[in-house]
Design an enzyme around this catalytic site. Structure first.
Site, PDB file in Angstrom:
ATOM      1  N   TYR A  67     -12.358 -34.917  -2.299  1.00 22.38           N
ATOM      2  CA  TYR A  67     -11.390 -35.821  -1.649  1.00 22.38           C
ATOM      3  C   TYR A  67     -11.411 -35.670  -0.127  1.00 22.38           C
ATOM      4  O   TYR A  67     -11.236 -36.652   0.589  1.00 22.38           O
ATOM      5  CB  TYR A  67      -9.988 -35.658  -2.245  1.00 22.38           C
ATOM      6  CG  TYR A  67      -9.854 -36.477  -3.509  1.00 22.38           C
ATOM      7  CD1 TYR A  67      -9.593 -37.839  -3.449  1.00 22.38           C
ATOM      8  CD2 TYR A  67     -10.077 -35.910  -4.758  1.00 22.38           C
ATOM      9  CE1 TYR A  67      -9.540 -38.615  -4.591  1.00 22.38           C
ATOM     10  CE2 TYR A  67     -10.022 -36.671  -5.912  1.00 22.38           C
ATOM     11  CZ  TYR A  67      -9.745 -38.031  -5.821  1.00 22.38           C
ATOM     12  OH  TYR A  67      -9.710 -38.801  -6.958  1.00 22.38           O
ATOM     13  N   ASN A 101      -7.790 -50.480  -4.226  1.00 20.27           N
ATOM     14  CA  ASN A 101      -8.413 -49.550  -3.281  1.00 20.27           C
ATOM     15  C   ASN A 101      -7.426 -48.496  -2.808  1.00 20.27           C
ATOM     16  O   ASN A 101      -6.248 -48.776  -2.615  1.00 20.27           O
ATOM     17  CB  ASN A 101      -8.986 -50.321  -2.094  1.00 20.27           C
ATOM     18  CG  ASN A 101     -10.071 -51.283  -2.534  1.00 20.27           C
ATOM     19  OD1 ASN A 101     -10.552 -51.181  -3.657  1.00 20.27           O
ATOM     20  ND2 ASN A 101     -10.444 -52.199  -1.679  1.00 20.27           N
ATOM     21  N   ASP A 103      -8.292 -46.684  -0.024  1.00 18.41           N
ATOM     22  CA  ASP A 103      -8.842 -46.326   1.291  1.00 18.41           C
ATOM     23  C   ASP A 103      -7.926 -46.616   2.473  1.00 18.41           C
ATOM     24  O   ASP A 103      -8.222 -46.208   3.605  1.00 18.41           O
ATOM     25  CB  ASP A 103     -10.205 -47.009   1.500  1.00 18.41           C
ATOM     26  CG  ASP A 103     -10.144 -48.539   1.368  1.00 18.41           C
ATOM     27  OD1 ASP A 103      -9.105 -49.135   1.709  1.00 18.41           O
ATOM     28  OD2 ASP A 103     -11.152 -49.128   0.939  1.00 18.41           O
ATOM     29  N   HIS A 126      -3.685 -48.103  -7.414  1.00 17.41           N
ATOM     30  CA  HIS A 126      -4.277 -46.794  -7.732  1.00 17.41           C
ATOM     31  C   HIS A 126      -3.897 -45.704  -6.737  1.00 17.41           C
ATOM     32  O   HIS A 126      -4.531 -44.662  -6.683  1.00 17.41           O
ATOM     33  CB  HIS A 126      -5.806 -46.932  -7.850  1.00 17.41           C
ATOM     34  CG  HIS A 126      -6.226 -47.792  -9.001  1.00 17.41           C
ATOM     35  ND1 HIS A 126      -7.488 -48.329  -9.129  1.00 17.41           N
ATOM     36  CD2 HIS A 126      -5.533 -48.221 -10.089  1.00 17.41           C
ATOM     37  CE1 HIS A 126      -7.546 -49.052 -10.248  1.00 17.41           C
ATOM     38  NE2 HIS A 126      -6.376 -49.011 -10.840  1.00 17.41           N
ATOM     39  N   ASN A 224     -17.366 -62.758  -4.932  1.00 17.95           N
ATOM     40  CA  ASN A 224     -18.170 -61.590  -5.313  1.00 17.95           C
ATOM     41  C   ASN A 224     -19.638 -61.987  -5.189  1.00 17.95           C
ATOM     42  O   ASN A 224     -19.979 -63.117  -5.530  1.00 17.95           O
ATOM     43  CB  ASN A 224     -17.833 -61.191  -6.769  1.00 17.95           C
ATOM     44  CG  ASN A 224     -18.239 -59.768  -7.099  1.00 17.95           C
ATOM     45  OD1 ASN A 224     -19.382 -59.371  -6.872  1.00 17.95           O
ATOM     46  ND2 ASN A 224     -17.311 -59.001  -7.633  1.00 17.95           N
ATOM     47  N   GLU A 226     -21.835 -60.940  -7.043  1.00 17.32           N
ATOM     48  CA  GLU A 226     -22.399 -60.939  -8.398  1.00 17.32           C
ATOM     49  C   GLU A 226     -21.421 -61.549  -9.390  1.00 17.32           C
ATOM     50  O   GLU A 226     -20.233 -61.648  -9.114  1.00 17.32           O
ATOM     51  CB  GLU A 226     -22.710 -59.502  -8.824  1.00 17.32           C
ATOM     52  CG  GLU A 226     -23.910 -58.955  -8.087  1.00 17.32           C
ATOM     53  CD  GLU A 226     -24.086 -57.463  -8.299  1.00 17.32           C
ATOM     54  OE1 GLU A 226     -23.632 -56.954  -9.339  1.00 17.32           O
ATOM     55  OE2 GLU A 226     -24.684 -56.839  -7.400  1.00 17.32           O
ATOM     56  N   ALA A 242     -17.175 -60.313   1.070  1.00 12.03           N
ATOM     57  CA  ALA A 242     -15.775 -60.382   1.501  1.00 12.03           C
ATOM     58  C   ALA A 242     -15.658 -60.711   2.989  1.00 12.03           C
ATOM     59  O   ALA A 242     -14.855 -61.565   3.378  1.00 12.03           O
ATOM     60  CB  ALA A 242     -15.097 -59.039   1.204  1.00 12.03           C
TER      61      ALA A 242
HETATM   62  P1  OAD Z   1     -16.493 -51.495  -8.537  1.00 13.55           P
HETATM   63  O1  OAD Z   1     -17.299 -50.503  -7.759  1.00 13.55           O
HETATM   64  O2  OAD Z   1     -16.464 -51.382 -10.013  1.00 13.55           O
HETATM   65  O3  OAD Z   1     -17.005 -52.956  -8.231  1.00 13.55           O
HETATM   66  C1  OAD Z   1     -17.251 -53.396  -6.948  1.00 13.55           C
HETATM   67  C2  OAD Z   1     -17.463 -54.897  -6.994  1.00 13.55           C
HETATM   68  O4  OAD Z   1     -17.581 -55.361  -5.670  1.00 13.55           O
HETATM   69  C3  OAD Z   1     -18.708 -55.346  -7.743  1.00 13.55           C
HETATM   70  O5  OAD Z   1     -18.387 -56.425  -8.610  1.00 13.55           O
HETATM   71  C4  OAD Z   1     -19.653 -55.806  -6.627  1.00 13.55           C
HETATM   72  O6  OAD Z   1     -20.485 -56.893  -7.038  1.00 13.55           O
HETATM   73  C5  OAD Z   1     -18.648 -56.279  -5.590  1.00 13.55           C
HETATM   74  N1  OAD Z   1     -19.125 -56.203  -4.194  1.00 13.55           N
HETATM   75  C6  OAD Z   1     -20.053 -55.374  -3.649  1.00 13.55           C
HETATM   76  N2  OAD Z   1     -20.188 -55.612  -2.338  1.00 13.55           N
HETATM   77  C7  OAD Z   1     -19.335 -56.608  -2.031  1.00 13.55           C
HETATM   78  C8  OAD Z   1     -18.999 -57.308  -0.827  1.00 13.55           C
HETATM   79  N3  OAD Z   1     -19.577 -56.995   0.325  1.00 13.55           N
HETATM   80  N4  OAD Z   1     -18.060 -58.286  -0.882  1.00 13.55           N
HETATM   81  C9  OAD Z   1     -17.464 -58.606  -2.066  1.00 13.55           C
HETATM   82  N5  OAD Z   1     -17.737 -57.981  -3.219  1.00 13.55           N
HETATM   83  C10 OAD Z   1     -18.659 -57.006  -3.218  1.00 13.55           C
HETATM   84  O7  OAD Z   1     -15.025 -51.488  -7.912  1.00 13.55           O
HETATM   85  P2  OAD Z   1     -13.622 -51.872  -8.551  1.00 13.55           P
HETATM   86  O8  OAD Z   1     -13.732 -53.075  -9.429  1.00 13.55           O
HETATM   87  O9  OAD Z   1     -12.664 -51.908  -7.452  1.00 13.55           O
HETATM   88  O10 OAD Z   1     -10.264 -46.755 -10.250  1.00 13.55           O
HETATM   89  O11 OAD Z   1     -13.345 -50.619  -9.444  1.00 13.55           O
HETATM   90  C11 OAD Z   1     -12.137 -50.570 -10.091  1.00 13.55           C
HETATM   91  C12 OAD Z   1     -11.688 -49.169 -10.277  1.00 13.55           C
HETATM   92  O12 OAD Z   1     -12.735 -48.432 -10.900  1.00 13.55           O
HETATM   93  C13 OAD Z   1     -11.439 -48.390  -8.998  1.00 13.55           C
HETATM   94  O13 OAD Z   1     -10.202 -48.671  -8.402  1.00 13.55           O
HETATM   95  C14 OAD Z   1     -11.471 -46.984  -9.517  1.00 13.55           C
HETATM   96  C15 OAD Z   1     -12.663 -47.059 -10.457  1.00 13.55           C
HETATM   97  O14 OAD Z   1     -12.516 -46.349 -11.617  1.00 13.55           O
HETATM   98  C16 OAD Z   1      -9.665 -45.549 -10.159  1.00 13.55           C
HETATM   99  O15 OAD Z   1     -10.100 -44.671  -9.457  1.00 13.55           O
HETATM  100  C17 OAD Z   1      -8.436 -45.440 -10.996  1.00 13.55           C
END
Ligand code: OAD
Length: 254
Positions: A67, A101, A103, A126, A224, A226, A242
């Site tokens: 962390y 997020n 962050d 989260h 997104n 993807e 984004a």
């Molecule tokens: P992920 O890492 O699972 O997914 C990231 C997403 O962002 C993907 O669908 C990418 O295609 C997309 N992406 C990448 N670059 C991008 C950009 N420049 N602009 C827009 N989109 C982009 O992240 P989360 O869905 O946020 O939970 O993950 C959800 C949760 O999974 C997190 O909060 C965390 C993790 O387990 C906990 O820690 C509880």
């Protein structure tokens, strides 16, 4: 299914307010690693091996070192144009934000645009990298300092019950703060438009929020690079990033 920025703008502009839902991809262009892409690894551990209560109970030093690293990475990053567009919409009372997020980049953007009333327009589902909370009681506080990981005895303790303080984030297998989640569901139920940015849309309960908007007759715009499981259902899907698309879709008219 539409894919144009114009349709995305229209779906959102026609609504009195917009619910913005963001995931790790929102901060990718600020330099924060996503979870499911490459680059999120630290010393060959996967987040799922470290972000758990069992890992903290077994080796709190190791978890705190991770962390500390995550906090350092994020403190070297800055919010981008997409964060600022959302922050300005929040400050103007046009948007509410639910983020997965931890962050703090949305919060920093909102502070920089001088947004008042932002706290009741942001839900961090989260938690936050910059909160400490007790591993036993309800104590918590804001904290941005590096944690002293020299030895188990140097780790921070709860001033109230002397148990170890832990990161103020939700770990795998833990339930979310029910008050925060209830509020997010209420916002989704009442939202006539929702902009979903940078989430893989696979982690519950966050993934249910845009689905709830759709069930209640609202429009959902997904940004997104993807496809995700939400792409099948969304009203408008725009492929791109984004920083590039959020200002185009949510920004004030040029
Ligand atoms: P992920 O890492 O699972 O997914 C990231 C997403 O962002 C993907 O669908 C990418 O295609 C997309 N992406 C990448 N670059 C991008 C950009 N420049 N602009 C827009 N989109 C982009 O992240 P989360 O869905 O946020 O939970 O993950 C959800 C949760 O999974 C997190 O909060 C965390 C993790 O387990 C906990 O820690 C509880």
């Amino acid at each position: 299914m539409s894919h144009t920025v114009g349709d995305a703008r229209e779906a959102i502009a026609g609504s009195a307010g917009v619910l913005v839902c963001t995931g790790a991809g929102m901060s990718a262009e600020s330099g924060v690693p996503t979870f499911r892409g490459t680059g999120g690894l630290w010393r060959n551990f996967r987040p799922e091996e470290l972000a758990t209560r069992a890992a903290f109970d077994r080796d709190p030093l190791l978890v705190w070192e991770w962390y500390n690293w995550r906090r350092r990475v994020v403190l070297e990053c800055d919010p981008h144009s997409g964060h600022f567009t959302i922050a300005r919409a929040q400050a103007a009372g046009r948007a509410r934000l639910v983020t997965q997020n931890v962050d703090g980049l949305h919060e920093r953007a909102l502070e920089e645009v001088g947004g008042s009333g932002g706290a009741d327009r942001t839900l961090a589902l989260h938690g936050s990298l910059f909160r400490l909370r007790c591993s036993r009681c309800d104590y918590s506080r804001r904290d941005e300092e590096s944690i002293d990981t020299t030895s188990p005895g140097s780790l921070p303790e709860c001033p109230e019950c002397r148990h170890l303080l832990r990161p103020g984030v939700v770990w795998y297998g833990e339930t979310l703060d029910q008050e925060v989640l209830g509020k997010a569901f209420a916002w989704a139920t009442n939202a006539s438009a929702c902009l979903v940015v940078g989430t893989s849309a696979v982690v519950e309960p966050a993934a249910s929020i845009p689905r709830l908007v759709l069930q209640n007759g609202g429009a959902v715009v997904e940004v997104n690079p993807e496809r995700t499981p939400l792409s099948e259902l969304a009203t408008v899907v725009v492929h791109g990033t984004a920083a590039e698309l959020v200002p185009e879709i949510l920004g004030e008219e040029p």
